[in-house]
Enzyme design. Structure first.
Site, short mmCIF file in Angstrom:
data_model
loop_
_atom_site.label_atom_id
_atom_site.label_comp_id
_atom_site.label_asym_id
_atom_site.label_seq_id
_atom_site.Cartn_x
_atom_site.Cartn_y
_atom_site.Cartn_z
CD GLU A 200 25.60 -56.02 -23.82
OE1 GLU A 200 26.63 -56.06 -23.11
OE2 GLU A 200 24.49 -56.37 -23.40
CD GLU A 288 21.94 -55.65 -14.37
OE1 GLU A 288 22.60 -54.66 -13.99
OE2 GLU A 288 20.69 -55.67 -14.37
P1 ADP Z 1 18.99 -53.34 -16.16
O1 ADP Z 1 20.14 -52.95 -15.34
O2 ADP Z 1 18.16 -52.18 -16.55
O3 ADP Z 1 18.23 -54.47 -15.55
P2 ADP Z 1 20.02 -55.28 -18.08
O4 ADP Z 1 21.37 -55.20 -18.69
O5 ADP Z 1 19.85 -56.29 -17.02
O6 ADP Z 1 19.60 -53.85 -17.54
O7 ADP Z 1 18.97 -55.53 -19.23
C1 ADP Z 1 17.58 -55.46 -19.05
C2 ADP Z 1 16.86 -56.18 -20.17
O8 ADP Z 1 17.21 -55.65 -21.45
C3 ADP Z 1 17.21 -57.65 -20.28
O9 ADP Z 1 16.44 -58.43 -19.42
C4 ADP Z 1 16.92 -57.93 -21.73
O10 ADP Z 1 15.55 -58.12 -21.95
C5 ADP Z 1 17.34 -56.67 -22.43
N1 ADP Z 1 18.74 -56.76 -22.90
C6 ADP Z 1 19.83 -56.28 -22.27
N2 ADP Z 1 20.94 -56.51 -22.98
C7 ADP Z 1 20.56 -57.16 -24.11
C8 ADP Z 1 21.26 -57.68 -25.25
N3 ADP Z 1 22.56 -57.56 -25.39
N4 ADP Z 1 20.53 -58.28 -26.22
C9 ADP Z 1 19.18 -58.40 -26.10
N5 ADP Z 1 18.48 -57.94 -25.07
C10 ADP Z 1 19.15 -57.32 -24.06
MG MG Z 2 18.96 -56.28 -15.14
#
Ligand code: ADP
Ligand code: MG
Ligand code: ADP
Length: 653
Positions: A200, A288
């Protein structure tokens, strides 16, 4: 209402759940592994059932053992906490088959939301704004490049089954996308047994803002406003707050309403969190949904006054929510600091050992300030290598962000932990940081403000003078006490007031009889309050042979204190020489060597990653300290290593 529930977790979250159950008059059952036989959660519960060896995969993660414990004790429901079995649909099915209630959402919600790819498609269909990117599983590196090209760089490559910040990479160009895809895929296969990858748009300079929701089985669904979790290290949360300093009322409402819509679309009941990434223009995108109680839920409880665990239990028992959206107001500001057993001065490596001292300020609520400390350990507890290194969640609540920050800074100053390393000096630096105080934060805060990691600060000349006064006062008090105990203290014999304090081989003469400082301290205390004029600071003080170790936030100073006649002699003391291990990579803690990133004959640069050690649920990257050639590798990939094992040797080049 249930008469007895079982908590299928350990540590602070098990204790947290037990507290609410006790308040509601519900009996509690703890489960524990070998390592947790005397843990706080085991002792707090009314009953405790041993469920096997220390390794979580053989105890806390085995559904059958939890179910057997329910049957043995007659527990009618299970609260899973977070982590472990909390998001396992198969666990819920197994419970349902036995007629045991699950204190959490339904199976469908867990299944749909447990997967980053599926949940994103589902969220988009429910009208939730999602991060631009392909909803498909990425098949291979070429597919990854094609999709990345369509989205536009930078992109984020993620494991669909990911969690805890694992299996995630940013790519700024095609080469990085190709590499990142391969690495993310193999990491995901290893960590989650599922190598599906999604790509993404990488949102630049974003904030992580999430919405807490709560729903009952009748479909009443509300949002309890937001938490901001932008202070992250390697995509893992360190400090959280509620509300967010970035949201305006309209954005808050839009995010809340979309989260409620998503919850309704998947038939959600219980507590859940919808995580968003918010860009600099306040556009927000779904990341998520976590279908469980979140680590940082206390900040929401502090600003809304709702006990989320109590509501989860009530909903599981079939009760409806006792409030509606309009009853849920934001009151004041709350901050949570995650206190980890890790060494901030050594690349944040997890630290294990026995808590010889664990003095944290008491929980209290007075003068508009509330202090809450969710922990699962006490003095004498062992921090073992088997579980994650979070030992406490220190929270403050106050009318404003500034007051909550001040209260947190003070609470951190009032904490003294010994026996393991901990990140309080780092948390303290964040609380003192002007950028944190301004509220102008993003998920890059730590990387930008601490680009070279974290290190002790060198004390200024004025700070050394103050520390010299402190050390003299401490030594004077200690001497007086010794004289009093031996019955020698009388009008003829007083403890001397003039001292020489040696700091970094420089001598600071102090006469406390003429010094304007006041000390609040008694011998034996590990916290000392020194007041000079209108400055009052709390120091952590540890007695050492001939002097003291004095810590203050990111300062740590070792001092010698002696009578003036003796100080010239100190210059002749030999300096302690540490054994030279700079030509070796030494295993810093027990763990599994999951990757060796170099081979014999390689030339490595300072800062280069050499190996990955998995310990305490963390992947720890071990780095080269200087440029060298790898002459010998002693450990094999996959090996379980003891602390101090030599992993490889180098020679200068
Ligand atoms: P997890 O399941 O490990 O918690 P997340 O999808 O919630 O994974 O993402 C964890 C962190 O990674 C987010 O809080 C953010 O800081 C960073 N992050 C995730 N996706 C993005 C994105 N598309 N752009 C920028 N930062 C992101
Ligand atoms: Mg998360
Ligand atoms: P939350 O999503 O509740 O805010 P985290 O994202 O920090 O909290 O952690 C989510 C889950 O991942 C928790 O269950 C925690 O036990 C687990 N976890 C946290 N850190 C790690 C890690 N480094 N590796 C693996 N799992 C982790």
């Amino acid at each position: 209402m249930f008469k007895k529930i079982l908590i299928a977790n350990r540590g602070e979250i098990a204790c947290r759940v037990i507290k609410s159950a006790q308040k509601m008059g519900i009996k509690t059952v703890a489960v524990y592994s070998d390592a947790d036989a005397r843990a706080m959660h085991t002792e707090m519960a009314d009953e405790a059932v041993h469920i096997g060896p220390s390794v979580a995969a053989q105890s806390y993660l085995i559904a059958d053992k939890i179910i057997a414990a329910c049957k043995q004790t007659g527990a009618e429901a299970v609260h899973p906490g977070y982590g472990f079995l909390s998001e396992k649909a198969s666990f819920m099915q197994a419970l349902a088959k036995e007629g045991i209630a699950f204190i959490g959402p339904g199976e469908k919600a867990i299944k749909v939301m447990g997967d980053k790819i599926e949940s994103k498609i589902f969220a988009a269909e429910a009208g939730v704004s999602t991060v631009p990117g392909s909803p498909d599983v990425i098949e291979d590196a070429d597919h990854a490049l094609k999709i990345a090209g369509e989205i536009g760089y930078p992109v984020m490559i993620k494991a669909s089954a990911g969690g805890g910040g694992k299996g995630m990479r940013v790519a700024w160009d095609e080469a990085e996308a190709r590499e990142g895809f391969a690495r993310a895929k193999s990491e995901a296969a290893n960590a989650f047994g599922d190598d599906r990858i999604l790509i993404e748009k990488f949102i630049v300079n974003p904030r992580h803002i999430e919405i807490q929701i709560l729903a009952d089985k009748a479909g009443n669904t509300v949002y309890l406003h937001e938490r901001e979790c932008s202070i992250q290290r390697r995509n893992q949360k360190v400090v959280e707050e509620a509300p967010s300093s970035f949201l305006d009322a309209a954005t808050r409402k839009a995010m809340g309403e979309q989260s409620v819509a998503l919850a309704k679309a998947c038939g959600y009941h219980s507590a859940g969190t919808v995580e968003f990434i918010v860009d600099v223009d306040r556009n927000f995108y779904f990341l998520e949904m976590n279908t469980r109680l979140q680590v940082e839920h206390p900040v929401t409880e502090l600003i809304t006054g709702v006990d989320l665990v109590e509501q989860m239990i009530r909903v599981a028992a079939g009760e409806n929510l006792p409030f509606t959206q309009k009853d849920l107001k934001i009151n004041g500001w709350a901050i949570e600091s995650r206190i980890y057993a890790e060494d901030p001065f050594k690349e944040f490596l997890p630290s294990i050992g026995r808590l010889r001292r664990f003095n944290m300020p008491s929980e209290k609520s007075e003068g508009g300030i509330t202090l809450r400390n969710d922990t699962g350990v006490t003095e004498g507890s062992d921090i073992s290598m088997y579980y994650d290194p979070m030992i406490s969640k220190l929270c403050t609540h106050a009318p404003t962000r500034e007051a909550a920050t001040d209260a947190m800074a003070e609470a951190l100053d009032q904490s003294y932990i010994d026996g393991i390393q901990h990140n309080i000096p780092f948390l303290s630096s964040i609380m003192q940081h002007p950028r944190w105080r301004s509220g102008n934060i993003s998920t890059n805060f730590i990387a930008e403000e601490f680009p070279d990691g974290f290190d002790y600060r060198i004390a200024t000349a004025d700070e050394k003078k103050t520390i010299a006064i402190l050390a003299s006062l401490l030594t004077y008090r200690e001497k007086r006490r010794q004289l009093a105990i031996s019955g020698q203290l009388d009008e003829h014999l007083e403890a001397p007031t003039d001292w020489h304090v040696v700091i970094d081989r420089e001598t600071y003469p102090v006469d406390i009889a003429t010094s304007p400082a006041t000390l609040e301290w008694s011998p034996g205390d590990r916290l000392a309050k020194l007041i000079i004029g209108d400055t009052s600071n709390i120091y952590q003080v540890t007695p050492q042979p001939g002097g003291w170790k004095i810590s203050f936030r990111d300062l740590m100073v070792q001092v010698f204190v002696c009578r003036p006649a003796l100080s010239p002699l100190l210059a002749h003391m030999p300096e302690k020489v540490e054994a030279d291990t700079s030509n070796m990579l030494i295993c810093p803690m027990p763990g599994v060597l999951t990757s060796l990133l170099v081979k014999e004959g390689d030339i490595v640069q300072a800062g280069q990653s050499l190996a990955i050690l998995e310990a305490m649920k963390m992947e720890n990257v071990l780095h080269a300290v200087k440029k060298a050639i790898v002459t010998k590798i002693h450990a094999e990939q996959g090996a379980q290593l003891a602390v101090d094992t030599v992993i490889m040797e180098f020679e200068a080049c």
